[in-house]
Design a protein around this motif. Structure first.
Motif, PDB file in Angstrom:
ATOM      1  N   LEU A 312       3.559   0.353  -3.937  1.00  0.00           N
ATOM      2  CA  LEU A 312       3.582  -0.798  -3.034  1.00  0.00           C
ATOM      3  C   LEU A 312       3.961  -0.383  -1.613  1.00  0.00           C
ATOM      4  O   LEU A 312       3.411  -0.901  -0.639  1.00  0.00           O
ATOM      5  CB  LEU A 312       4.554  -1.856  -3.555  1.00  0.00           C
ATOM      6  CG  LEU A 312       4.076  -2.679  -4.749  1.00  0.00           C
ATOM      7  CD1 LEU A 312       5.160  -3.646  -5.196  1.00  0.00           C
ATOM      8  CD2 LEU A 312       2.787  -3.432  -4.428  1.00  0.00           C
ATOM      9  N   PHE A 313       4.880   0.571  -1.502  1.00  0.00           N
ATOM     10  CA  PHE A 313       5.304   1.009  -0.171  1.00  0.00           C
ATOM     11  C   PHE A 313       4.147   1.633   0.600  1.00  0.00           C
ATOM     12  O   PHE A 313       3.911   1.297   1.765  1.00  0.00           O
ATOM     13  CB  PHE A 313       6.455   2.015  -0.279  1.00  0.00           C
ATOM     14  CG  PHE A 313       6.724   2.735   1.019  1.00  0.00           C
ATOM     15  CD1 PHE A 313       7.374   2.091   2.058  1.00  0.00           C
ATOM     16  CD2 PHE A 313       6.290   4.043   1.210  1.00  0.00           C
ATOM     17  CE1 PHE A 313       7.601   2.747   3.271  1.00  0.00           C
ATOM     18  CE2 PHE A 313       6.506   4.696   2.415  1.00  0.00           C
ATOM     19  CZ  PHE A 313       7.172   4.047   3.446  1.00  0.00           C
ATOM     20  N   ILE A 314       3.416   2.547  -0.057  1.00  0.00           N
ATOM     21  CA  ILE A 314       2.362   3.243   0.682  1.00  0.00           C
ATOM     22  C   ILE A 314       1.189   2.310   0.964  1.00  0.00           C
ATOM     23  O   ILE A 314       0.501   2.457   1.977  1.00  0.00           O
ATOM     24  CB  ILE A 314       1.909   4.517  -0.061  1.00  0.00           C
ATOM     25  CG1 ILE A 314       1.272   5.502   0.921  1.00  0.00           C
ATOM     26  CG2 ILE A 314       0.994   4.187  -1.223  1.00  0.00           C
ATOM     27  CD1 ILE A 314       2.208   6.001   2.002  1.00  0.00           C
ATOM     28  N   TYR A 315       0.952   1.337   0.090  1.00  0.00           N
ATOM     29  CA  TYR A 315      -0.085   0.344   0.395  1.00  0.00           C
ATOM     30  C   TYR A 315       0.326  -0.462   1.627  1.00  0.00           C
ATOM     31  O   TYR A 315      -0.494  -0.686   2.529  1.00  0.00           O
ATOM     32  CB  TYR A 315      -0.316  -0.599  -0.779  1.00  0.00           C
ATOM     33  CG  TYR A 315      -1.251  -1.726  -0.417  1.00  0.00           C
ATOM     34  CD1 TYR A 315      -2.627  -1.516  -0.345  1.00  0.00           C
ATOM     35  CD2 TYR A 315      -0.767  -2.985  -0.074  1.00  0.00           C
ATOM     36  CE1 TYR A 315      -3.491  -2.538   0.045  1.00  0.00           C
ATOM     37  CE2 TYR A 315      -1.622  -4.007   0.313  1.00  0.00           C
ATOM     38  CZ  TYR A 315      -2.977  -3.781   0.360  1.00  0.00           C
ATOM     39  OH  TYR A 315      -3.829  -4.786   0.752  1.00  0.00           O
ATOM     40  N   PHE A 316       1.579  -0.881   1.666  1.00  0.00           N
ATOM     41  CA  PHE A 316       2.065  -1.630   2.824  1.00  0.00           C
ATOM     42  C   PHE A 316       1.956  -0.787   4.092  1.00  0.00           C
ATOM     43  O   PHE A 316       1.472  -1.260   5.129  1.00  0.00           O
ATOM     44  CB  PHE A 316       3.519  -2.053   2.609  1.00  0.00           C
ATOM     45  CG  PHE A 316       4.179  -2.620   3.837  1.00  0.00           C
ATOM     46  CD1 PHE A 316       4.000  -3.949   4.182  1.00  0.00           C
ATOM     47  CD2 PHE A 316       4.956  -1.819   4.667  1.00  0.00           C
ATOM     48  CE1 PHE A 316       4.589  -4.468   5.333  1.00  0.00           C
ATOM     49  CE2 PHE A 316       5.542  -2.329   5.812  1.00  0.00           C
ATOM     50  CZ  PHE A 316       5.365  -3.661   6.142  1.00  0.00           C
ATOM     51  N   LEU A 317       2.391   0.473   4.024  1.00  0.00           N
ATOM     52  CA  LEU A 317       2.370   1.332   5.211  1.00  0.00           C
ATOM     53  C   LEU A 317       0.949   1.562   5.710  1.00  0.00           C
ATOM     54  O   LEU A 317       0.707   1.575   6.927  1.00  0.00           O
ATOM     55  CB  LEU A 317       3.029   2.679   4.885  1.00  0.00           C
ATOM     56  CG  LEU A 317       3.178   3.636   6.067  1.00  0.00           C
ATOM     57  CD1 LEU A 317       4.137   3.051   7.103  1.00  0.00           C
ATOM     58  CD2 LEU A 317       3.677   5.003   5.596  1.00  0.00           C
ATOM     59  N   SER A 318      -0.014   1.700   4.776  1.00  0.00           N
ATOM     60  CA  SER A 318      -1.405   1.944   5.178  1.00  0.00           C
ATOM     61  C   SER A 318      -2.020   0.740   5.872  1.00  0.00           C
ATOM     62  O   SER A 318      -3.013   0.867   6.589  1.00  0.00           O
ATOM     63  CB  SER A 318      -2.251   2.325   3.954  1.00  0.00           C
ATOM     64  OG  SER A 318      -2.401   1.225   3.071  1.00  0.00           O
ATOM     65  N   GLY A 319      -1.429  -0.441   5.666  1.00  0.00           N
ATOM     66  CA  GLY A 319      -1.885  -1.629   6.382  1.00  0.00           C
ATOM     67  C   GLY A 319      -1.095  -1.884   7.651  1.00  0.00           C
ATOM     68  O   GLY A 319      -1.632  -2.386   8.647  1.00  0.00           O
ATOM     69  N   PHE A 320       0.187  -1.525   7.621  1.00  0.00           N
ATOM     70  CA  PHE A 320       1.084  -1.826   8.737  1.00  0.00           C
ATOM     71  C   PHE A 320       0.934  -0.841   9.892  1.00  0.00           C
ATOM     72  O   PHE A 320       0.864  -1.246  11.057  1.00  0.00           O
ATOM     73  CB  PHE A 320       2.536  -1.812   8.231  1.00  0.00           C
ATOM     74  CG  PHE A 320       3.566  -2.066   9.284  1.00  0.00           C
ATOM     75  CD1 PHE A 320       3.725  -3.334   9.840  1.00  0.00           C
ATOM     76  CD2 PHE A 320       4.380  -1.039   9.729  1.00  0.00           C
ATOM     77  CE1 PHE A 320       4.691  -3.570  10.816  1.00  0.00           C
ATOM     78  CE2 PHE A 320       5.344  -1.265  10.707  1.00  0.00           C
ATOM     79  CZ  PHE A 320       5.496  -2.539  11.245  1.00  0.00           C
ATOM     80  N   LEU A 321       0.853   0.444   9.582  1.00  0.00           N
ATOM     81  CA  LEU A 321       0.832   1.467  10.625  1.00  0.00           C
ATOM     82  C   LEU A 321      -0.356   1.326  11.580  1.00  0.00           C
ATOM     83  O   LEU A 321      -0.172   1.386  12.812  1.00  0.00           O
ATOM     84  CB  LEU A 321       0.847   2.859   9.988  1.00  0.00           C
ATOM     85  CG  LEU A 321       1.002   4.033  10.945  1.00  0.00           C
ATOM     86  CD1 LEU A 321       2.300   3.929  11.742  1.00  0.00           C
ATOM     87  CD2 LEU A 321       0.962   5.360  10.174  1.00  0.00           C
ATOM     88  N   PRO A 322      -1.593   1.123  11.088  1.00  0.00           N
ATOM     89  CA  PRO A 322      -2.711   0.955  12.038  1.00  0.00           C
ATOM     90  C   PRO A 322      -2.536  -0.241  12.963  1.00  0.00           C
ATOM     91  O   PRO A 322      -2.959  -0.188  14.132  1.00  0.00           O
ATOM     92  CB  PRO A 322      -3.930   0.766  11.120  1.00  0.00           C
ATOM     93  CG  PRO A 322      -3.547   1.435   9.844  1.00  0.00           C
ATOM     94  CD  PRO A 322      -2.085   1.178   9.699  1.00  0.00           C
ATOM     95  N   ARG A 323      -1.920  -1.298  12.466  1.00  0.00           N
ATOM     96  CA  ARG A 323      -1.701  -2.485  13.311  1.00  0.00           C
ATOM     97  C   ARG A 323      -0.716  -2.179  14.433  1.00  0.00           C
ATOM     98  O   ARG A 323      -0.888  -2.635  15.567  1.00  0.00           O
ATOM     99  CB  ARG A 323      -1.175  -3.648  12.457  1.00  0.00           C
ATOM    100  CG  ARG A 323      -2.155  -4.135  11.395  1.00  0.00           C
ATOM    101  CD  ARG A 323      -1.447  -5.028  10.391  1.00  0.00           C
ATOM    102  NE  ARG A 323      -2.307  -5.342   9.260  1.00  0.00           N
ATOM    103  CZ  ARG A 323      -2.804  -6.549   8.986  1.00  0.00           C
ATOM    104  NH1 ARG A 323      -2.523  -7.552   9.795  1.00  0.00           N
ATOM    105  NH2 ARG A 323      -3.554  -6.737   7.928  1.00  0.00           N
ATOM    106  N   VAL A 324       0.322  -1.439  14.102  1.00  0.00           N
ATOM    107  CA  VAL A 324       1.322  -1.095  15.122  1.00  0.00           C
ATOM    108  C   VAL A 324       0.735  -0.136  16.143  1.00  0.00           C
ATOM    109  O   VAL A 324       0.905  -0.307  17.356  1.00  0.00           O
ATOM    110  CB  VAL A 324       2.570  -0.481  14.457  1.00  0.00           C
ATOM    111  CG1 VAL A 324       3.541   0.042  15.519  1.00  0.00           C
ATOM    112  CG2 VAL A 324       3.269  -1.513  13.583  1.00  0.00           C
ATOM    113  N   LEU A 325       0.028   0.871  15.672  1.00  0.00           N
ATOM    114  CA  LEU A 325      -0.553   1.864  16.595  1.00  0.00           C
ATOM    115  C   LEU A 325      -1.580   1.237  17.527  1.00  0.00           C
ATOM    116  O   LEU A 325      -1.769   1.698  18.659  1.00  0.00           O
ATOM    117  CB  LEU A 325      -1.199   3.000  15.798  1.00  0.00           C
ATOM    118  CG  LEU A 325      -0.242   3.909  15.017  1.00  0.00           C
ATOM    119  CD1 LEU A 325      -1.019   4.952  14.239  1.00  0.00           C
ATOM    120  CD2 LEU A 325       0.758   4.588  15.960  1.00  0.00           C
TER     121      LEU A 325
END
Length: 392
Positions: A312-325
């Protein structure tokens, strides 16, 4: 309780890895067919990712439920009622993140509702993948805990048949299984509001909508059945043969039902549940055969295993990081009309590193997705080395 099968962890990790692959192409306009969702009816490899993950959630629940039952009803309810809303809120946070957006040349707060690029009212989407996982986990665990195996099986049949009846009776009689005829769209509009629904189909339609959650709950329950059966039978060829046979029967039944109730991920039809559960069961039986029986563990199983440990963490990060960048952008070039064309870290990487590798734009798009898998794998690999596991 039987020892947990390593193959279940590999299966879950492989599902997460494939989920990252299909969710992070370099260009959504340049996809190989297996990496795109079916336009409506039908099922591609990409359409297997989400049901496989729900199936894996059910597998994991089968190994946790005995401990929850021993702890008592109060402890079980505390766990279920705490975990599900938390996962739901994380998904909702992901939809809203990073809370600011570019409006022409200015960063503005991403309001609950705001005017979109074409002037239509848009807003923050309420539902999504993590939200569906949360709802399915909650209701599946409640059904299994209180109704036990037999009751959960009967409930699953009722949900699958009941959803079929609802689609036929409440949908447009001309074509109840079409985008315009599906009854769930009206329910989502009334409860969620059009501005808070998914618009990827060009209209307000949510593939993780309220009504289709009914059948996705069954996906978790069926995953639980398989995990429970593995525990009860243990490591033997009878268990493996029965799993393989069950997978074939489910696939066949799904194909038969498809003749009158089409296999369709976007409205999560009952035939789709049977078909994808059958495929998941077959694939899991193959994993068990090679990993548990033939002991062919190696770098490949290790690669997927670390994804499964922080799924769940890596799925969340793969969606969150591109939005922040995407917030941190710069001028890439000036177009023919003299307008500034902006870029940010990941789009720049695709345009200037991945895209030029081939004249076939699909190759560059695929290369970018593979790079994303490797990038996120390095993160979970380091986390595993340091024994960091983020659980919800």
């Amino acid at each position: 309780m039987q020892k947990r099968f390593y193959s279940l962890d590999v299966f879950r990790g492989a599902t997460v890895a494939f989920m990252i692959l299909v969710n992070n192409p370099g260009s959504w306009s340049n996809l190989y067919a297996p990496l795109a969702h079916a336009s409506w009816h039908g099922c591609t490899p990409t359409d297997l990712v989400f049901p496989f993950f729900l199936f894996a959630v059910g597998n994991a629940l089968a190994f946790v439920m005995p401990r929850l039952e021993q702890a008592g009803t109060a402890a079980f309810l505390k766990k279920a009622i705490t975990r599900s809303p938390l996962i739901f809120l994380i998904g909702f946070f992901l939809n809203w993140s990073p809370f600011i957006r570019w409006d022409n040349e200015q960063l503005v707060f991403k309001a609950w509702e705001y005017a979109g690029p074409n002037g239509t009212l848009t807003g923050i989407r309420i539902l999504g993948v993590l939200q569906r996982i949360a709802l399915c986990y909650l209701f599946a665990s409640l059904i299994i805990y209180f109704f036990k195996i037999r009751g959960a099986f009967v409930t699953s049949i009722v949900l699958l048949l009941g959803y079929w009846m609802l689609c036929m009776l409440l949908g447009n009689p001309a074509d109840p299984y079409s985008l315009n005829g599906y009854f769930g769209v009206g329910i989502d509009k009334a409860i969620l509001g059009e501005s808070h629904m998914y618009h990827g189909e060009g209209v307000a339609f949510d593939p993780e909508g309220i009504s289709s959650t009914l059948t996705s709950i069954v996906q978790v329950i069926f995953g639980y059945f398989v995990g429970f059966y593995i525990q009860q039978k243990g490591k033997n060829f009878d268990m493996l043969a029965h799993l393989f046979a069950a997978g074939c029967i489910l696939i066949f039944t799904g194909f038969v039902w498809d003749m009158v109730f089409p296999i369709n991920k976007k409205i999560w039809t009952s035939s789709y549940v049977l078909y994808t559960t059958g495929l998941a069961t077959l694939l899991l039986s193959v994993c068990i055969f090679f990993i548990e029986f033939k002991e062919t563990k190696g770098w490949w199983s290790r690669f997927f295993d670390v994804f499964g440990k922080n799924a769940l963490f890596i799925y969340f990060l793969s969606g969150f990081l591109p939005r922040v960048l995407a917030i941190f952008r710069w001028v890439d070039h000036i177009d023919e009309e003299g307008k500034k064309v902006y870029t940010s870290t990941l789009p720049w990487f695709y345009q200037h590193v991945c895209k030029p590798v081939s004249d076939n734009l699909k190759n560059g798009s695929l290369l970018y997705a593979i790079c994303m898998i490797i990038f996120y794998w390095l993160i979970v690999y380091v986390m595993d080395k340091k024994k960091i596991y983020i659980k919800v």
